[in-house]
Design a protein around this motif. Structure first.
Motif, short mmCIF file in Angstrom:
data_model
loop_
_atom_site.label_atom_id
_atom_site.label_comp_id
_atom_site.label_asym_id
_atom_site.label_seq_id
_atom_site.Cartn_x
_atom_site.Cartn_y
_atom_site.Cartn_z
N ARG A 231 8.37 -1.55 5.84
CA ARG A 231 8.41 -2.37 7.06
C ARG A 231 7.02 -2.52 7.66
NH1 ARG A 231 13.10 -0.76 11.41
NH2 ARG A 231 12.81 -2.44 12.95
N LEU A 232 6.28 -1.43 7.71
CA LEU A 232 4.92 -1.47 8.25
C LEU A 232 3.99 -2.27 7.35
CD1 LEU A 232 4.60 2.22 9.50
CD2 LEU A 232 4.90 0.18 10.92
N SER A 233 4.12 -2.10 6.04
CA SER A 233 3.29 -2.86 5.10
C SER A 233 3.54 -4.35 5.22
CB SER A 233 3.53 -2.39 3.66
OG SER A 233 3.11 -1.05 3.48
N ALA A 234 4.83 -4.72 5.35
CA ALA A 234 5.17 -6.14 5.50
C ALA A 234 4.59 -6.70 6.80
CB ALA A 234 6.69 -6.31 5.48
N ALA A 235 4.60 -5.89 7.86
CA ALA A 235 4.07 -6.33 9.15
C ALA A 235 2.55 -6.51 9.07
CB ALA A 235 4.44 -5.34 10.24
#
Length: 265
Positions: A231-235
């Motif tokens: 989720r953080l990488s996608a953000a």
């Protein structure tokens, strides 16, 4: 962070627009409560700001997370993460193989060189030969401490460790150190200060060592929290793509500190 990055201590509440969406997931994001300009800075009222605070805010907002910025001493960040006192680390923590034995990381959100600065009246470079007989200061439990011990341990007169980089900078300005090693942006900020201008100059970049220095800075998460990691990488990718990253960065730097596209993606 999120649409409202909140400092865990009420006195340090960070005022940003669009506070906590009703159904956002709350996570605690650890940071070391020390000045590390321009990444982390604290104003007279106790509010934290800086490039990394704004980037973390943007990442959390994009990920629809309500992120509570939680102060933890630097050398306690990984233990706090592993014991679930916090859920992530966003504090200029480099992605290294040694740290990946204990925790996982998102993709990187910046990558800048490592440099050595020292007293103006001494001429040397950032090599083992240049630092021969010098007293070198580094922050404890950092990649810079590990690098210094590996590459300069046999030649430096002493490698002195400090709880914060600011303490090392102060000792350098006071003449108690010959040099200090850290991130180029953080030390560049010190060199631009009155104390830095008076005492010191850049001695050079250290030789590359990806094993120790890593391939960039990412958000640290627990090994089992793969969904949060993704989720953080996608953000991070999203704010790079939508221009938010560049919008924040241009307020602090006249270049893109993300680094080469091939590094730690």
């Amino acid at each position: 962070m999120m649409k409202g990055l909140k400092i865990a201590a009420a006195a340090l509440m960070l005022g940003v627009a669009g506070m906590a969406a009703a159904h956002a997931e709350e996570i605690k994001v650890g940071f070391s409560p020390e000045a590390y300009p321009p990444f982390y800075t604290q104003d007279a009222s106790g509010k934290w700001g800086g490039w990394e605070v704004e980037i973390a805010n943007a990442i959390c907002g994009e990920a629809k997370l309500d992120c509570v910025l939680t102060p933890i001493p630097w050398d306690g960040l990984i233990p706090a993460l592993k014991t679930k006192k916090i859920d992530a680390i966003m504090n200029s923590m480099s992605i290294t193989e040694e740290r990946k034995k204990e925790i996982n990381f998102s993709s990187k959100y910046y990558n800048t060189p490592t440099v050595v600065i020292g007293a103006k009246d001494q001429k040397f470079d950032a090599t083992p030969e240049g630092l021969k007989g010098k007293v070198l200061g580094v922050q404890v439990s950092t990649i810079h401490a590990a690098y210094a011990k590996k590459h300069f341990g046999d030649t430096a007169a002493e490698i002195k460790e400090y709880q914060t980089q600011d303490e090392a900078n102060q000792d350098l300005a006071a003449g108690r150190l010959d040099a200090t090693q850290a991130d180029s942006i953080a030390l560049g900020d010190f060199l631009a200060s009155d104390a830095g201008k008076a005492c010191c100059d850049l001695k050079g970049e250290v030789a590359p060592d990806d094993e120790v220095l890593g391939l960039g800075v990412g958000a640290g998460v627990r090994k089992e929290d793969t969904a949060l990691q993704e989720r953080l990488s996608a953000a991070i990718k999203a704010i790079r793509d939508n221009g938010k990253y560049a919008e924040i960065t241009k307020k602090y730097f006249d270049f893109d500190i993300y680094g080469a596209a091939s590094q730690a993606n």
